[in-house]
Design an enzyme around this catalytic site. Structure first.
Site, PDB file in Angstrom:
ATOM      1  N   SER A  93       0.046   0.575   2.208  1.00 42.26           N
ATOM      2  CA  SER A  93      -0.079   1.752   1.351  1.00 42.26           C
ATOM      3  C   SER A  93      -1.467   2.352   1.480  1.00 42.26           C
ATOM      4  O   SER A  93      -2.450   1.639   1.735  1.00 42.26           O
ATOM      5  CB  SER A  93       0.156   1.279  -0.086  1.00 42.26           C
ATOM      6  N   TYR A 129      -1.497  -4.324  -7.741  1.00 38.84           N
ATOM      7  CA  TYR A 129      -0.541  -3.909  -6.707  1.00 38.84           C
ATOM      8  C   TYR A 129      -1.285  -3.582  -5.408  1.00 38.84           C
ATOM      9  O   TYR A 129      -0.924  -4.066  -4.326  1.00 38.84           O
ATOM     10  CB  TYR A 129       0.263  -2.688  -7.184  1.00 38.84           C
ATOM     11  N   LYS A 174      -1.345  -5.428  -1.395  1.00 36.62           N
ATOM     12  CA  LYS A 174      -1.179  -4.792  -0.075  1.00 36.62           C
ATOM     13  C   LYS A 174      -2.385  -5.110   0.805  1.00 36.62           C
ATOM     14  O   LYS A 174      -2.253  -5.438   1.989  1.00 36.62           O
ATOM     15  CB  LYS A 174      -1.027  -3.275  -0.228  1.00 36.62           C
TER      16      LYS A 174
HETATM   17  P1  NAD Z   1      11.806   0.089  -4.019  1.00 35.79           P
HETATM   18  O1  NAD Z   1      11.486  -0.641  -5.271  1.00 35.79           O
HETATM   19  O2  NAD Z   1      12.761   1.220  -4.083  1.00 35.79           O
HETATM   20  O3  NAD Z   1      12.317  -0.942  -2.901  1.00 35.79           O
HETATM   21  C1  NAD Z   1      11.874  -2.265  -2.833  1.00 35.79           C
HETATM   22  C2  NAD Z   1      13.094  -3.146  -2.737  1.00 35.79           C
HETATM   23  O4  NAD Z   1      12.669  -4.512  -2.667  1.00 35.79           O
HETATM   24  C3  NAD Z   1      14.023  -3.025  -3.942  1.00 35.79           C
HETATM   25  O5  NAD Z   1      15.342  -2.809  -3.497  1.00 35.79           O
HETATM   26  C4  NAD Z   1      13.880  -4.375  -4.651  1.00 35.79           C
HETATM   27  O6  NAD Z   1      15.081  -4.760  -5.287  1.00 35.79           O
HETATM   28  C5  NAD Z   1      13.493  -5.289  -3.509  1.00 35.79           C
HETATM   29  N1  NAD Z   1      12.709  -6.467  -3.899  1.00 35.79           N
HETATM   30  C6  NAD Z   1      11.626  -6.531  -4.709  1.00 35.79           C
HETATM   31  N2  NAD Z   1      11.179  -7.787  -4.810  1.00 35.79           N
HETATM   32  C7  NAD Z   1      11.999  -8.556  -4.038  1.00 35.79           C
HETATM   33  C8  NAD Z   1      12.076  -9.934  -3.740  1.00 35.79           C
HETATM   34  N3  NAD Z   1      11.217 -10.810  -4.271  1.00 35.79           N
HETATM   35  N4  NAD Z   1      13.050 -10.374  -2.922  1.00 35.79           N
HETATM   36  C9  NAD Z   1      13.944  -9.503  -2.377  1.00 35.79           C
HETATM   37  N5  NAD Z   1      13.930  -8.202  -2.639  1.00 35.79           N
HETATM   38  C10 NAD Z   1      12.975  -7.715  -3.449  1.00 35.79           C
HETATM   39  O7  NAD Z   1      10.420   0.580  -3.394  1.00 35.79           O
HETATM   40  P2  NAD Z   1      10.132   1.581  -2.183  1.00 35.79           P
HETATM   41  O8  NAD Z   1       9.529   2.807  -2.749  1.00 35.79           O
HETATM   42  O9  NAD Z   1      11.306   1.665  -1.312  1.00 35.79           O
HETATM   43  O10 NAD Z   1       8.968   0.772  -1.467  1.00 35.79           O
HETATM   44  C11 NAD Z   1       9.217  -0.084  -0.384  1.00 35.79           C
HETATM   45  C12 NAD Z   1       7.914  -0.746   0.045  1.00 35.79           C
HETATM   46  O11 NAD Z   1       6.977   0.272   0.372  1.00 35.79           O
HETATM   47  C13 NAD Z   1       7.263  -1.564  -1.068  1.00 35.79           C
HETATM   48  O12 NAD Z   1       6.679  -2.707  -0.475  1.00 35.79           O
HETATM   49  C14 NAD Z   1       6.189  -0.641  -1.618  1.00 35.79           C
HETATM   50  O13 NAD Z   1       5.124  -1.345  -2.164  1.00 35.79           O
HETATM   51  C15 NAD Z   1       5.770   0.099  -0.349  1.00 35.79           C
HETATM   52  N6  NAD Z   1       5.185   1.415  -0.628  1.00 35.79           N
HETATM   53  C16 NAD Z   1       5.856   2.303  -1.406  1.00 35.79           C
HETATM   54  C17 NAD Z   1       5.296   3.549  -1.679  1.00 35.79           C
HETATM   55  C18 NAD Z   1       6.000   4.520  -2.589  1.00 35.79           C
HETATM   56  O14 NAD Z   1       5.340   5.410  -3.122  1.00 35.79           O
HETATM   57  N7  NAD Z   1       7.305   4.437  -2.788  1.00 35.79           N
HETATM   58  C19 NAD Z   1       4.054   3.880  -1.138  1.00 35.79           C
HETATM   59  C20 NAD Z   1       3.389   2.946  -0.332  1.00 35.79           C
HETATM   60  C21 NAD Z   1       3.972   1.708  -0.079  1.00 35.79           C
HETATM   61  C1  WQD Z   2       0.566  11.871  -7.477  1.00 36.60           C
HETATM   62  C2  WQD Z   2      -0.300  12.889  -8.204  1.00 36.60           C
HETATM   63  C3  WQD Z   2      -1.111  12.085 -10.315  1.00 36.60           C
HETATM   64  C4  WQD Z   2       2.799  11.775 -12.238  1.00 36.60           C
HETATM   65  C5  WQD Z   2       1.134   5.989  -6.201  1.00 36.60           C
HETATM   66  C6  WQD Z   2       0.552   4.643  -5.904  1.00 36.60           C
HETATM   67  C7  WQD Z   2       0.397   4.469  -4.434  1.00 36.60           C
HETATM   68  C8  WQD Z   2       1.716   4.734  -3.724  1.00 36.60           C
HETATM   69  C9  WQD Z   2       2.287   6.057  -4.100  1.00 36.60           C
HETATM   70  C10 WQD Z   2       2.850   2.657  -3.606  1.00 36.60           C
HETATM   71  C11 WQD Z   2      -1.545  12.273  -8.847  1.00 36.60           C
HETATM   72  C12 WQD Z   2      -0.175  13.238 -10.517  1.00 36.60           C
HETATM   73  C13 WQD Z   2       1.777  12.002 -11.337  1.00 36.60           C
HETATM   74  C14 WQD Z   2       2.893  12.621 -13.384  1.00 36.60           C
HETATM   75  C15 WQD Z   2       0.971  13.833 -12.611  1.00 36.60           C
HETATM   76  N1  WQD Z   2       2.705   3.788  -4.100  1.00 36.60           N
HETATM   77  N2  WQD Z   2       0.875  13.010 -11.518  1.00 36.60           N
HETATM   78  N3  WQD Z   2       1.973  13.625 -13.514  1.00 36.60           N
HETATM   79  O1  WQD Z   2      -0.757   7.845  -7.812  1.00 36.60           O
HETATM   80  O2  WQD Z   2      -0.947   9.105  -5.611  1.00 36.60           O
HETATM   81  O3  WQD Z   2       0.236   6.981  -5.698  1.00 36.60           O
HETATM   82  O4  WQD Z   2       2.378   6.144  -5.525  1.00 36.60           O
HETATM   83  O5  WQD Z   2       2.195   2.146  -2.736  1.00 36.60           O
HETATM   84  O6  WQD Z   2      -0.032   3.169  -4.223  1.00 36.60           O
HETATM   85  O7  WQD Z   2      -0.706   4.540  -6.537  1.00 36.60           O
HETATM   86  O8  WQD Z   2       1.292   8.919  -6.732  1.00 36.60           O
HETATM   87  O9  WQD Z   2       3.188  10.246  -7.537  1.00 36.60           O
HETATM   88  O10 WQD Z   2       1.994   8.722  -9.159  1.00 36.60           O
HETATM   89  O11 WQD Z   2       0.835  10.765  -8.362  1.00 36.60           O
HETATM   90  O12 WQD Z   2       0.150  14.744 -12.800  1.00 36.60           O
HETATM   91  O13 WQD Z   2       3.759  12.471 -14.242  1.00 36.60           O
HETATM   92  O14 WQD Z   2       0.476  13.445  -9.284  1.00 36.60           O
HETATM   93  O15 WQD Z   2      -2.183  12.137 -11.233  1.00 36.60           O
HETATM   94  O16 WQD Z   2      -2.563  13.226  -8.763  1.00 36.60           O
HETATM   95  P1  WQD Z   2      -0.168   8.239  -6.528  1.00 36.60           P
HETATM   96  P2  WQD Z   2       1.922   9.620  -7.985  1.00 36.60           P
END
Ligand code: NAD
Ligand code: WQD
Length: 347
Positions: free
Chosen positions: A130, A155, A159
């Site tokens: 991330s 979190y 990562k």
């Molecule tokens: P998500 O929660 O939709 O998907 C994650 C999946 O993993 C879910 O289906 C959940 O049931 C499963 N899971 C969680 N813990 C588990 C475990 N112990 N064993 C088996 N399954 C498990 O999330 P996402 O948005 O699809 O994110 C996927 C990956 O990408 C995550 O590792 C997240 O941290 C990373 N990521 C997400 C974002 C984002 O903004 N969505 C940004 C950067 C990184």
């Molecule tokens: C985006 C922008 C908020 C909600 C997070 C995690 C990051 C990654 C992606 C997993 C920011 C603003 C948001 C709301 C708002 N996830 N905002 N009102 O914080 O950039 O990233 O998700 O890895 O690790 O930190 O994403 O979508 O929460 O926010 O004004 O109700 O929108 O302040 O500027 P963020 P976000």
């Protein structure tokens, strides 16, 4: 390739399973359904017409993983060539309240997974990292050389630590090929509107909040801070279409095939949008007003984060194709067709 996808029932995982199948790979999914349900995989099967072996296993359960891998072998006569590892908890906010859950699920889960994969002889892994590993980025746009920063929540630390653990695996045994994909802010949904982002409870992230306001589930969006040092005062992020992100994983397999050792890539568009620009883009793309109020800054937020994605283009031939209008249109198409999401809690 034969690919084990952990967390494949989730938001990014389900879109990636489609991209993998469409590229001719064979896929099996492990997911404990803690933040998803099987319905998303049924929808993936509907979209692709393919049957996807699914094992409802927690990655912290080594024996469960071994059984899943064994049944896949018995059913197909194949071994896994690579694991794409999405499974994990993902809410920065929640992780501040529940650090042990996050360290256990994300770190311990990955250690168990690595151990089982090693027994199986699988030393190729693509990891969902991330942009949060950069903390408050020292350089904008953020290149992969930008030093990793102080994460603002457990979190983010999971990562950051997992990137180090995976790098150490390669140091201990150069046969490991590890691709660390640092996602910026994924948005949008598959064009069918059958799968999309489906958060439980009140959404933390911007786009699901906007779509829930648009569909009438919430009254108004809170915009967290309009006093940042940005043109309109609201935070700037690099939003990337989840289908582009999914394609990035297919391209990352090429790095694995080339025996990349450890390779790190930003997956973003390289273009930043402010919160108010996203609201306006959503309104224009869909013809729906999104009422909002300005609220104080959210703890832990940085002002500006967007990527320089040139390395992924240069080395993987990957480049985001969709723009913010596509993301807003597809996010709304999904929410409009599924006002209450997949109702996973009711399953
Ligand atoms: P998500 O929660 O939709 O998907 C994650 C999946 O993993 C879910 O289906 C959940 O049931 C499963 N899971 C969680 N813990 C588990 C475990 N112990 N064993 C088996 N399954 C498990 O999330 P996402 O948005 O699809 O994110 C996927 C990956 O990408 C995550 O590792 C997240 O941290 C990373 N990521 C997400 C974002 C984002 O903004 N969505 C940004 C950067 C990184
Ligand atoms: C985006 C922008 C908020 C909600 C997070 C995690 C990051 C990654 C992606 C997993 C920011 C603003 C948001 C709301 C708002 N996830 N905002 N009102 O914080 O950039 O990233 O998700 O890895 O690790 O930190 O994403 O979508 O929460 O926010 O004004 O109700 O929108 O302040 O500027 P963020 P976000």
């Amino acid at each position: 390739m034969n690919i084990l996808v952990t967390g494949g029932a989730g938001y990014i995982g389900s879109h990636t399973v489609i991209a993998l199948l469409e590229s001719g790979h064979r896929v099996a999914v492990v997911d404990n359904l803690s933040n998803s349900c099987e319905k998303s995989l049924e929808r993936v099967q509907e979209i692709t017409g393919e049957n996807i072996p699914f094992y409802p296993v927690d990655i912290r359960d080594g024996d469960g993983l071994r059984k899943a891998i064994k049944s896949f072998g018995e059913e197909t006569g194949q071994k896994f060539d690579c694991c794409i590892h999405f499974a994990g908890l993902k809410s920065p906010n929640e992780s501040i309240r529940l650090p042990l859950d996050y360290y256990d699920n994300n770190i311990n889960g990955t250690l168990v997974l690595l151990d089982v994969l090693r027994e199986h002889g699988c030393k190729n892994l693509i990891f969902s990292s991330s942009a949060s590993v950069y903390g408050d980025p020292a350089v904008i746009p953020v290149t992969e050389e930008c030093p990793k920063g102080q994460c603002t929540n457990p979190y983010g630390w999971t990562k950051s630590m997992l990137e180090q653990i995976l790098t150490d695996m390669h140091t201990s045994d150069p046969e490991y090929n590890i691709v660390l994909l640092r996602y910026f802010n994924p948005l949008g949904a598959h064009k069918s509107g059958l799968i999309g982002e489906d958060p439980n409870g009140i959404p933390n992230n911007l786009m699901p909040y906007i779509t829930q306001v648009a569909v009438g589930r919430r009254d108004e969006l809170s915009v967290y801070g309009d006093d940042y040092d940005t043109p309109d005062g609201t935070g700037i992020r690099d939003y990337i279409h989840v289908v582009d992100l999914a394609c990035g994983h297919v391209k990352a397999l090429q790095a694995i095939e080339r025996k990349c050792g450890v390779a790190v890539y930003n997956l973003g568009t390289g273009r930043g949008y402010s919160v108010l620009e996203v609201v306006r883009a959503f309104e224009e793309a869909n013809g729906i007003k999104v009422p909002y109020v300005i609220k104080p800054r959210r703890a832990g937020d940085v002002a500006v984060s967007y990527s320089n994605p040139a390395k992924a283009e240069r080395e993987l031939g990957w480049k985001a194709k969709f723009d913010i209008v596509d993301m807003c249109r597809d996010a709304w198409n999904w929410q409009r067709k599924n006002p209450d999401g997949l109702k996973c809690e009711e399953n």
